[in-house]
Design a protein around this motif. Structure first.
Motif, PDB file in Angstrom:
ATOM      1  N   ASP A   7       0.839  -1.207   0.000  1.00  0.00           N
ATOM      2  CA  ASP A   7       0.000   0.000   0.000  1.00  0.00           C
ATOM      3  C   ASP A   7       0.874   1.258   0.000  1.00  0.00           C
ATOM      4  N   ILE A   8       1.740   1.351  -1.006  1.00  0.00           N
ATOM      5  CA  ILE A   8       2.645   2.486  -1.116  1.00  0.00           C
ATOM      6  C   ILE A   8       2.819   2.858  -2.588  1.00  0.00           C
ATOM      7  N   ALA A   9       3.256   4.099  -2.826  1.00  0.00           N
ATOM      8  CA  ALA A   9       3.641   4.515  -4.174  1.00  0.00           C
ATOM      9  C   ALA A   9       5.063   4.018  -4.418  1.00  0.00           C
ATOM     10  N   LEU A  10       5.296   3.376  -5.544  1.00  0.00           N
ATOM     11  CA  LEU A  10       6.608   2.785  -5.812  1.00  0.00           C
ATOM     12  C   LEU A  10       7.434   3.651  -6.749  1.00  0.00           C
ATOM     13  N   PRO A  11       8.737   3.798  -6.478  1.00  0.00           N
ATOM     14  CA  PRO A  11       9.580   4.649  -7.319  1.00  0.00           C
ATOM     15  C   PRO A  11       9.879   4.026  -8.677  1.00  0.00           C
ATOM     16  N   LEU A  12       9.928   4.893  -9.690  1.00  0.00           N
ATOM     17  CA  LEU A  12      10.326   4.513 -11.038  1.00  0.00           C
ATOM     18  C   LEU A  12      11.562   5.328 -11.403  1.00  0.00           C
ATOM     19  N   ALA A  13      12.096   5.086 -12.583  1.00  0.00           N
ATOM     20  CA  ALA A  13      13.221   5.881 -13.070  1.00  0.00           C
ATOM     21  C   ALA A  13      12.792   7.337 -13.266  1.00  0.00           C
ATOM     22  N   GLN A  14      13.748   8.221 -13.399  1.00  0.00           N
ATOM     23  CA  GLN A  14      13.516   9.639 -13.689  1.00  0.00           C
ATOM     24  C   GLN A  14      12.748  10.371 -12.581  1.00  0.00           C
ATOM     25  N   GLY A  15      12.777   9.812 -11.358  1.00  0.00           N
ATOM     26  CA  GLY A  15      12.087  10.460 -10.251  1.00  0.00           C
ATOM     27  C   GLY A  15      10.575  10.323 -10.279  1.00  0.00           C
ATOM     28  N   GLU A  16      10.054   9.477 -11.172  1.00  0.00           N
ATOM     29  CA  GLU A  16       8.607   9.259 -11.259  1.00  0.00           C
ATOM     30  C   GLU A  16       8.195   8.149 -10.289  1.00  0.00           C
ATOM     31  N   SER A  17       6.894   7.904 -10.195  1.00  0.00           N
ATOM     32  CA  SER A  17       6.422   6.856  -9.282  1.00  0.00           C
ATOM     33  C   SER A  17       5.096   6.274  -9.757  1.00  0.00           C
ATOM     34  N   MET A  18       4.808   5.066  -9.268  1.00  0.00           N
ATOM     35  CA  MET A  18       3.512   4.431  -9.505  1.00  0.00           C
ATOM     36  C   MET A  18       2.547   4.853  -8.405  1.00  0.00           C
ATOM     37  N   MET A  19       1.302   5.054  -8.767  1.00  0.00           N
ATOM     38  CA  MET A  19       0.277   5.345  -7.769  1.00  0.00           C
ATOM     39  C   MET A  19       0.111   4.147  -6.832  1.00  0.00           C
ATOM     40  N   LYS A  20      -0.413   4.426  -5.634  1.00  0.00           N
ATOM     41  CA  LYS A  20      -0.814   3.341  -4.747  1.00  0.00           C
ATOM     42  C   LYS A  20      -1.912   2.519  -5.420  1.00  0.00           C
ATOM     43  N   PRO A  21      -1.973   1.214  -5.152  1.00  0.00           N
ATOM     44  CA  PRO A  21      -3.038   0.388  -5.732  1.00  0.00           C
ATOM     45  C   PRO A  21      -4.441   0.910  -5.429  1.00  0.00           C
ATOM     46  N   VAL A  22      -4.645   1.455  -4.222  1.00  0.00           N
ATOM     47  CA  VAL A  22      -5.987   1.942  -3.875  1.00  0.00           C
ATOM     48  C   VAL A  22      -6.393   3.120  -4.753  1.00  0.00           C
ATOM     49  N   VAL A  23      -5.427   3.983  -5.080  1.00  0.00           N
ATOM     50  CA  VAL A  23      -5.732   5.126  -5.939  1.00  0.00           C
ATOM     51  C   VAL A  23      -6.018   4.647  -7.359  1.00  0.00           C
ATOM     52  N   SER A  41     -16.492  15.909  -7.088  1.00  0.00           N
ATOM     53  CA  SER A  41     -15.437  15.643  -6.111  1.00  0.00           C
ATOM     54  C   SER A  41     -15.462  14.166  -5.713  1.00  0.00           C
ATOM     55  N   LEU A  42     -14.292  13.524  -5.676  1.00  0.00           N
ATOM     56  CA  LEU A  42     -14.227  12.091  -5.408  1.00  0.00           C
ATOM     57  C   LEU A  42     -13.621  11.766  -4.039  1.00  0.00           C
ATOM     58  N   PHE A  43     -12.385  12.198  -3.817  1.00  0.00           N
ATOM     59  CA  PHE A  43     -11.713  11.886  -2.555  1.00  0.00           C
ATOM     60  C   PHE A  43     -10.472  12.765  -2.421  1.00  0.00           C
ATOM     61  N   GLU A  44      -9.914  12.803  -1.218  1.00  0.00           N
ATOM     62  CA  GLU A  44      -8.667  13.534  -0.985  1.00  0.00           C
ATOM     63  C   GLU A  44      -7.489  12.580  -1.097  1.00  0.00           C
ATOM     64  N   THR A  45      -6.400  13.066  -1.659  1.00  0.00           N
ATOM     65  CA  THR A  45      -5.193  12.260  -1.779  1.00  0.00           C
ATOM     66  C   THR A  45      -4.012  13.193  -1.918  1.00  0.00           C
ATOM     67  N   ASP A  46      -2.844  12.644  -2.153  1.00  0.00           N
ATOM     68  CA  ASP A  46      -1.639  13.440  -2.360  1.00  0.00           C
ATOM     69  C   ASP A  46      -0.847  12.789  -3.476  1.00  0.00           C
ATOM     70  N   LEU A  47      -0.506  13.545  -4.502  1.00  0.00           N
ATOM     71  CA  LEU A  47       0.135  12.997  -5.690  1.00  0.00           C
ATOM     72  C   LEU A  47       1.207  13.966  -6.166  1.00  0.00           C
ATOM     73  N   ALA A  48       2.291  13.445  -6.705  1.00  0.00           N
ATOM     74  CA  ALA A  48       3.336  14.312  -7.268  1.00  0.00           C
ATOM     75  C   ALA A  48       2.773  15.065  -8.469  1.00  0.00           C
ATOM     76  N   TYR A  49       3.252  16.280  -8.672  1.00  0.00           N
ATOM     77  CA  TYR A  49       2.735  17.095  -9.777  1.00  0.00           C
ATOM     78  C   TYR A  49       3.188  16.572 -11.134  1.00  0.00           C
ATOM     79  N   LEU A  50       2.290  16.684 -12.092  1.00  0.00           N
ATOM     80  CA  LEU A  50       2.638  16.466 -13.486  1.00  0.00           C
ATOM     81  C   LEU A  50       3.635  17.545 -13.888  1.00  0.00           C
ATOM     82  N   ALA A  51       4.666  17.180 -14.633  1.00  0.00           N
ATOM     83  CA  ALA A  51       5.654  18.170 -15.070  1.00  0.00           C
ATOM     84  C   ALA A  51       4.961  19.276 -15.864  1.00  0.00           C
ATOM     85  N   GLY A  52       5.176  20.515 -15.430  1.00  0.00           N
ATOM     86  CA  GLY A  52       4.558  21.649 -16.096  1.00  0.00           C
ATOM     87  C   GLY A  52       3.239  22.073 -15.496  1.00  0.00           C
ATOM     88  N   ALA A  53       2.777  21.354 -14.455  1.00  0.00           N
ATOM     89  CA  ALA A  53       1.465  21.675 -13.875  1.00  0.00           C
ATOM     90  C   ALA A  53       1.547  22.029 -12.399  1.00  0.00           C
TER      91      ALA A  53
END
Length: 217
Positions: free
Chosen positions: A51-67, A197-209
């Motif tokens: 139940d965690i966001a997993l790191p990818l290359a280039q500083g990106e990550s996978m969303m949590k499975p629940v999200v 409105s769906l739910f509250e969460t926390d996500l890394a920003y899309l580049a440029g946004a």
């Protein structure tokens, strides 16, 4: 010790995803059947169903499975849609979308991630998913889509993304500023965009946004 990924996948669905109000049988079935571990970098494969966001290359990550589960459920796909996935990452969410929709176009600004995701998708038989190396703020699709998923947060929803929606389409995006970001579904109604409105969460920003820094004297 060899991990039993099938058991881990079932536990993820029953102990994480379903309790987070993901109850759509089609979505649950996809998450039960798709091997998430095939999309996770080898160094983190043992955590593919955590139940965690997993790191990818280039500083990106996978969303949590629940999200991921909530994203898929919110779009309410019936198999007839053409979907745009902005921010391919590992390709796992695109693979899930491919099981639920007619076709998926996924764009990724990092060439190495795009190439790796496309190779994994093909190896996993996701023939209705195509990945393009492109930046969402420079790319022009030349068409519209029934559903759009934005894989990173935005400070405010870009108008260009809304313009890519067909009438009656819907767009999933996380907007706002940490730690209280809001996941919303934007419906392209006849009278203009309507936000749900769906739910509250926390996500890394899309580049440029990301928010523009405020300067003060």
């Amino acid at each position: 010790m060899t991990l039993d990924f099938a058991k881990a996948r079932e536990a993820m669905v029953e102990q994480q995803v379903r309790p987070w109000d993901v109850l759509d049988p089609r979505v649950l079935n996809v998450l039960l059947r798709l091997p998430r571990e095939a999309y996770v970098p080898e160094a983190h494969r043992a955590l593919a169903y955590a139940d965690i966001a997993l790191p990818l290359a280039q500083g990106e990550s996978m969303m949590k499975p629940v999200v991921e589960g909530r994203v898929l459920q919110a779009l309410a796909l019936d198999g007839t849609e053409d979907v745009l996935d902005i921010g391919t990452g590992s390709g796992f969410l695109a693979a899930c979308l491919g099981r639920l929709a007619r076709s998926v176009t996924s764009i990724e600004r990092h060439a190495d991630l795009a190439a790796h995701a496309q190779a994994t998708l093909l190896a996993q038989g996701a023939t209705n998913v195509s990945v393009a190396h492109a930046d969402a703020f420079a790319w022009e699709p030349g068409r519209q889509f029934d559903a759009i998923v934005v894989g990173g947060a935005v400070d405010s929803i870009p108008e260009r993304f809304l313009g890519w929606l067909r009438p009656g389409g819907r767009l999933f995006v996380v907007r706002g500023r940490a730690p209280a970001m809001e996941a919303v579904l934007v419906h392209a109604d006849v009278n203009g965009p309507r936000l749900e409105s769906l739910f509250e969460t926390d996500l890394a920003y899309l580049a440029g946004a990301a928010p523009v820094p405020a300067f003060s004297l």
